[in-house]
Design a protein around this motif. Structure first.
Motif, PDB file in Angstrom:
ATOM      1  N   ARG A   1     -52.721 -64.268 -40.464  1.00  0.00           N
ATOM      2  CA  ARG A   1     -52.143 -65.143 -39.433  1.00  0.00           C
ATOM      3  C   ARG A   1     -50.877 -64.524 -38.850  1.00  0.00           C
ATOM      4  NH1 ARG A   1     -52.742 -71.031 -37.763  1.00  0.00           N
ATOM      5  NH2 ARG A   1     -53.925 -71.345 -39.685  1.00  0.00           N
ATOM      6  N   TRP A   2     -50.093 -63.836 -39.690  1.00  0.00           N
ATOM      7  CA  TRP A   2     -48.858 -63.200 -39.242  1.00  0.00           C
ATOM      8  C   TRP A   2     -48.654 -61.880 -39.968  1.00  0.00           C
ATOM      9  CZ3 TRP A   2     -48.538 -68.433 -40.976  1.00  0.00           C
ATOM     10  CH2 TRP A   2     -48.301 -69.384 -39.958  1.00  0.00           C
ATOM     11  N   VAL A   3     -47.756 -61.073 -39.432  1.00  0.00           N
ATOM     12  CA  VAL A   3     -47.198 -59.922 -40.143  1.00  0.00           C
ATOM     13  C   VAL A   3     -45.708 -60.199 -40.288  1.00  0.00           C
ATOM     14  CG1 VAL A   3     -46.756 -57.447 -40.127  1.00  0.00           C
ATOM     15  CG2 VAL A   3     -48.907 -58.333 -39.205  1.00  0.00           C
ATOM     16  N   ARG A   4     -45.267 -60.443 -41.510  1.00  0.00           N
ATOM     17  CA  ARG A   4     -43.868 -60.721 -41.819  1.00  0.00           C
ATOM     18  C   ARG A   4     -43.558 -60.148 -43.195  1.00  0.00           C
ATOM     19  NH1 ARG A   4     -44.466 -62.605 -37.350  1.00  0.00           N
ATOM     20  NH2 ARG A   4     -43.642 -64.558 -36.492  1.00  0.00           N
ATOM     21  N   VAL A   5     -42.301 -59.788 -43.414  1.00  0.00           N
ATOM     22  CA  VAL A   5     -41.942 -59.210 -44.708  1.00  0.00           C
ATOM     23  C   VAL A   5     -41.405 -60.236 -45.703  1.00  0.00           C
ATOM     24  CG1 VAL A   5     -41.462 -56.955 -43.714  1.00  0.00           C
ATOM     25  CG2 VAL A   5     -39.596 -58.591 -43.970  1.00  0.00           C
ATOM     26  N   ARG A   6     -41.188 -61.456 -45.282  1.00  0.00           N
ATOM     27  CA  ARG A   6     -40.645 -62.478 -46.181  1.00  0.00           C
ATOM     28  C   ARG A   6     -41.507 -62.608 -47.433  1.00  0.00           C
ATOM     29  NH1 ARG A   6     -40.712 -68.706 -44.465  1.00  0.00           N
ATOM     30  NH2 ARG A   6     -40.251 -69.663 -46.483  1.00  0.00           N
ATOM     31  N   GLY A   7     -40.912 -62.436 -48.610  1.00  0.00           N
ATOM     32  CA  GLY A   7     -41.647 -62.380 -49.856  1.00  0.00           C
ATOM     33  C   GLY A   7     -42.019 -63.734 -50.422  1.00  0.00           C
ATOM     34  N   ALA A   8     -43.088 -63.732 -51.221  1.00  0.00           N
ATOM     35  CA  ALA A   8     -43.558 -64.940 -51.891  1.00  0.00           C
ATOM     36  C   ALA A   8     -43.013 -65.006 -53.315  1.00  0.00           C
ATOM     37  CB  ALA A   8     -45.083 -64.945 -51.929  1.00  0.00           C
ATOM     38  N   THR A   9     -42.966 -66.212 -53.855  1.00  0.00           N
ATOM     39  CA  THR A   9     -42.668 -66.373 -55.277  1.00  0.00           C
ATOM     40  C   THR A   9     -43.949 -66.163 -56.079  1.00  0.00           C
ATOM     41  OG1 THR A   9     -43.042 -68.751 -55.114  1.00  0.00           O
ATOM     42  CG2 THR A   9     -40.786 -67.970 -54.806  1.00  0.00           C
ATOM     43  N   LYS A  10     -43.805 -66.149 -57.406  1.00  0.00           N
ATOM     44  CA  LYS A  10     -44.957 -65.968 -58.295  1.00  0.00           C
ATOM     45  C   LYS A  10     -44.821 -66.937 -59.475  1.00  0.00           C
ATOM     46  CE  LYS A  10     -45.565 -61.054 -57.207  1.00  0.00           C
ATOM     47  NZ  LYS A  10     -44.638 -61.113 -56.061  1.00  0.00           N
ATOM     48  N   THR A  11     -44.681 -68.199 -59.160  1.00  0.00           N
ATOM     49  CA  THR A  11     -44.393 -69.185 -60.208  1.00  0.00           C
ATOM     50  C   THR A  11     -45.335 -70.389 -60.215  1.00  0.00           C
ATOM     51  OG1 THR A  11     -42.812 -70.302 -58.747  1.00  0.00           O
ATOM     52  CG2 THR A  11     -41.941 -68.593 -60.215  1.00  0.00           C
ATOM     53  N   GLU A  12     -46.048 -70.626 -59.125  1.00  0.00           N
ATOM     54  CA  GLU A  12     -46.809 -71.876 -59.008  1.00  0.00           C
ATOM     55  C   GLU A  12     -48.297 -71.626 -59.201  1.00  0.00           C
ATOM     56  OE1 GLU A  12     -47.456 -75.606 -55.923  1.00  0.00           O
ATOM     57  OE2 GLU A  12     -45.757 -74.242 -55.645  1.00  0.00           O
ATOM     58  N   VAL A  13     -48.878 -72.282 -60.182  1.00  0.00           N
ATOM     59  CA  VAL A  13     -50.302 -72.129 -60.455  1.00  0.00           C
ATOM     60  C   VAL A  13     -51.106 -72.913 -59.411  1.00  0.00           C
ATOM     61  CG1 VAL A  13     -52.150 -72.521 -62.120  1.00  0.00           C
ATOM     62  CG2 VAL A  13     -49.875 -71.817 -62.905  1.00  0.00           C
ATOM     63  N   GLY A  14     -51.988 -72.188 -58.729  1.00  0.00           N
ATOM     64  CA  GLY A  14     -52.872 -72.810 -57.756  1.00  0.00           C
ATOM     65  C   GLY A  14     -54.284 -72.893 -58.300  1.00  0.00           C
ATOM     66  N   ARG A  15     -55.271 -72.699 -57.418  1.00  0.00           N
ATOM     67  CA  ARG A  15     -56.674 -72.846 -57.828  1.00  0.00           C
ATOM     68  C   ARG A  15     -57.507 -71.732 -57.214  1.00  0.00           C
ATOM     69  NH1 ARG A  15     -58.547 -78.741 -56.410  1.00  0.00           N
ATOM     70  NH2 ARG A  15     -60.209 -78.257 -57.911  1.00  0.00           N
ATOM     71  N   LEU A  16     -58.521 -71.317 -57.942  1.00  0.00           N
ATOM     72  CA  LEU A  16     -59.449 -70.283 -57.493  1.00  0.00           C
ATOM     73  C   LEU A  16     -60.847 -70.869 -57.337  1.00  0.00           C
ATOM     74  CD1 LEU A  16     -58.408 -67.336 -59.847  1.00  0.00           C
ATOM     75  CD2 LEU A  16     -57.589 -67.803 -57.524  1.00  0.00           C
ATOM     76  N   ASP A  17     -61.597 -70.319 -56.393  1.00  0.00           N
ATOM     77  CA  ASP A  17     -63.004 -70.690 -56.195  1.00  0.00           C
ATOM     78  C   ASP A  17     -63.164 -72.190 -55.988  1.00  0.00           C
ATOM     79  OD1 ASP A  17     -63.974 -68.013 -56.419  1.00  0.00           O
ATOM     80  OD2 ASP A  17     -63.793 -68.150 -58.591  1.00  0.00           O
ATOM     81  N   VAL A  18     -62.363 -72.719 -55.068  1.00  0.00           N
ATOM     82  CA  VAL A  18     -62.462 -74.120 -54.664  1.00  0.00           C
ATOM     83  C   VAL A  18     -62.567 -74.162 -53.142  1.00  0.00           C
ATOM     84  CG1 VAL A  18     -61.166 -74.999 -56.630  1.00  0.00           C
ATOM     85  CG2 VAL A  18     -59.945 -74.363 -54.532  1.00  0.00           C
ATOM     86  N   PRO A  19     -63.096 -75.238 -52.572  1.00  0.00           N
ATOM     87  CA  PRO A  19     -63.129 -75.340 -51.111  1.00  0.00           C
ATOM     88  C   PRO A  19     -61.710 -75.307 -50.529  1.00  0.00           C
ATOM     89  CG  PRO A  19     -64.616 -76.944 -52.084  1.00  0.00           C
ATOM     90  CD  PRO A  19     -63.795 -76.368 -53.215  1.00  0.00           C
ATOM     91  N   VAL A  20     -61.559 -74.587 -49.422  1.00  0.00           N
ATOM     92  CA  VAL A  20     -60.281 -74.507 -48.728  1.00  0.00           C
ATOM     93  C   VAL A  20     -60.528 -74.755 -47.245  1.00  0.00           C
ATOM     94  CG1 VAL A  20     -59.271 -72.908 -50.406  1.00  0.00           C
ATOM     95  CG2 VAL A  20     -60.492 -71.998 -48.401  1.00  0.00           C
ATOM     96  N   GLU A  21     -59.450 -74.922 -46.497  1.00  0.00           N
ATOM     97  CA  GLU A  21     -59.561 -75.109 -45.053  1.00  0.00           C
ATOM     98  C   GLU A  21     -58.686 -74.085 -44.341  1.00  0.00           C
ATOM     99  OE1 GLU A  21     -58.342 -78.471 -41.834  1.00  0.00           O
ATOM    100  OE2 GLU A  21     -59.688 -79.138 -43.446  1.00  0.00           O
ATOM    101  N   VAL A  22     -59.286 -73.424 -43.358  1.00  0.00           N
ATOM    102  CA  VAL A  22     -58.568 -72.446 -42.548  1.00  0.00           C
ATOM    103  C   VAL A  22     -58.907 -72.702 -41.081  1.00  0.00           C
ATOM    104  CG1 VAL A  22     -58.134 -70.010 -42.069  1.00  0.00           C
ATOM    105  CG2 VAL A  22     -58.735 -70.722 -44.394  1.00  0.00           C
ATOM    106  N   GLY A  23     -57.894 -72.919 -40.261  1.00  0.00           N
ATOM    107  CA  GLY A  23     -58.139 -73.125 -38.840  1.00  0.00           C
ATOM    108  C   GLY A  23     -59.134 -74.227 -38.551  1.00  0.00           C
ATOM    109  N   GLY A  24     -59.087 -75.295 -39.357  1.00  0.00           N
ATOM    110  CA  GLY A  24     -59.983 -76.419 -39.142  1.00  0.00           C
ATOM    111  C   GLY A  24     -61.372 -76.253 -39.728  1.00  0.00           C
TER     112      GLY A  24
END
Length: 209
Positions: free
Chosen positions: A120-143
């Motif tokens: 969606r973008w090219v930016r250098v702002r870094g992410a954290t690595k602390t929050e557990v999310g989910r894998l192999d689940v339904p997601v929504e992108v651009g509707g």
């Protein structure tokens, strides 16, 4: 499935979108990191915590050859969830491509690596690595809802999603559309007008006296 995905990639996003009945459009603008790239493959979905890429690291052990990684957060934001080193891992484990509904960084290195990536973008702002999310689940992108295993098609026009159970049907319709357009193109090259071939003259001029 790899043969079906290869054909869907060859047909391209626009043809697949129309052939699917105009379903599955990922209605957002993406940067095509590697110009000229086009891929299609089963979605390997990642739902990260907001502004966090812990789960991008976690998914790498699940990547299978031909997968398209679909990386999301609860809300899209210009935070870099993928850079060169994560892309190296994805390529090493056989990912066909990566769709990032956030930012990437290390743009020149990503292009040199050659793994097809859309972001969606090219930016250098870094992410954290602390929050557990989910894998192999339904997601929504651009509707568009993307479930694990759905076929994601990507090229210079953007992205479209084909439900896994419809892949064969959409491929057949896409091939038929491609053949019709080939014949139509020959008529245009011979000097005929789409205005007439589509019956549009009657729409515009039919009611005039």
């Amino acid at each position: 499935m790899s043969g079906v995905c290869g054909e869907l990639a060859r047909l391209g996003v626009a043809t697949v979108y129309e052939a699917s009945g105009r379903r599955g459009l990922v209605d957002a603008s993406f940067v095509q990191v590697v110009p000229g790239s086009r891929v299609a493959g089963p979605a390997r979905t990642v739902l990260c915590g907001q502004d966090d890429n812990l789960m991008v690291h976690a998914v790498m052990e699940r990547v299978r050859p031909g997968d398209v990684l679909v990386i999301t957060m609860p809300e899209p934001a210009p935070v870099a969830l993928v850079g060169e080193l994560l892309a190296v891992q994805a390529k090493t484990h056989g990912a066909a491509g990566v769709l990032v509904d956030a930012s990437v960084r290390d743009l020149e290195e990503l292009r040199e690596l050659g793994l097809p990536v859309w972001a969606r973008w090219v930016r250098v702002r870094g992410a954290t690595k602390t929050e557990v999310g989910r894998l192999d689940v339904p997601v929504e992108v651009g509707g568009a809802r993307i479930s694990p295993g759905d076929i994601v098609v990507l090229d210079a026009d953007g992205a479209v999603v084909v439900e896994a159970g419809r892949a064969g049907e959409v491929l057949e319709a896409g091939r038929a559309r491609e053949e019709r357009e080939r014949d139509f193109r020959k008529k245009l090259e011979a000097g005929e007008l789409s205005y007439d071939l589509h019956g549009l003259r009657e729409v515009v001029e039919g009611g005039t006296s």
